[in-house]
Write an enzyme that holds these catalytic residues in place. Sequence first.
Site, PDB file in Angstrom:
ATOM      1  N   SER A  39      -0.548 -10.533  39.585  1.00 41.82           N
ATOM      2  CA  SER A  39      -1.352  -9.881  40.614  1.00 41.82           C
ATOM      3  C   SER A  39      -1.148 -10.436  42.018  1.00 41.82           C
ATOM      4  O   SER A  39      -1.482  -9.779  42.993  1.00 41.82           O
ATOM      5  CB  SER A  39      -2.838  -9.944  40.259  1.00 41.82           C
ATOM      6  OG  SER A  39      -3.326 -11.262  40.398  1.00 41.82           O
ATOM      7  N   LYS A  80      -6.901 -14.632  44.219  1.00 46.97           N
ATOM      8  CA  LYS A  80      -6.766 -13.415  45.033  1.00 46.97           C
ATOM      9  C   LYS A  80      -6.831 -13.782  46.518  1.00 46.97           C
ATOM     10  O   LYS A  80      -7.178 -14.898  46.893  1.00 46.97           O
ATOM     11  CB  LYS A  80      -7.901 -12.413  44.738  1.00 46.97           C
ATOM     12  CG  LYS A  80      -8.034 -12.010  43.291  1.00 46.97           C
ATOM     13  CD  LYS A  80      -6.900 -11.161  42.803  1.00 46.97           C
ATOM     14  CE  LYS A  80      -7.107 -10.830  41.322  1.00 46.97           C
ATOM     15  NZ  LYS A  80      -5.927 -10.412  40.663  1.00 46.97           N
TER      16      LYS A  80
END
Length: 190
Positions: A39, A80
């Site tokens: 990700s 993230k």
Amino acid sequence: MNSLKQETWEWAKAIVIGIIVIIVIRSFVVTNYSVSGQSMDPTLQSSDKVLVSKISYTIGDINRLDVLVFHTDENEDYVKRVIGIPGDLISYDNDMLFVNKKRVEEPYLKSFVAYHNPDERLTENFTLKEITGNVRVPNNSYFVLGDNRRESLDSRYFKFVKKEDIVGKVVARYWPLETATINFIGKNPE
């Protein structure tokens, strides 16, 4: 014999103090994490080893474009990038990020775009309201996205990250050695 006991005692004290210092540092200052999944490609890749500063947000602010680690539950942490801080209005249009109606450059995505078909969007169009039901990022909350927008489970799915769930800021990648770095942000927008 007395000298040997004294030296052994000094070594034992040094080892115990060293262990205590390591425990304190890992608990309150910095820890390491292993990235799992794709990700955050290309910024961080699966199996990269990173250092996370636990104290950086205790003494400083969480800024847009910081890369952070946060808890999703007792067993799993995510890595993230912060896109929105409390009070921000966020939208994506034609692969361009807008924060508070101003365009924000995302230099960390440039190398990723080269790997994909230029006719396809890296990030789908959205507004914060469409995704979360909120017009602005709430107090003590953050909107986060993975750099690999097509393969990231992020705020587009689980909405916001609460401040109390944040472990800390990723400050360095130390493994593999050939990709070691301390710069994940690029230019920090106003």
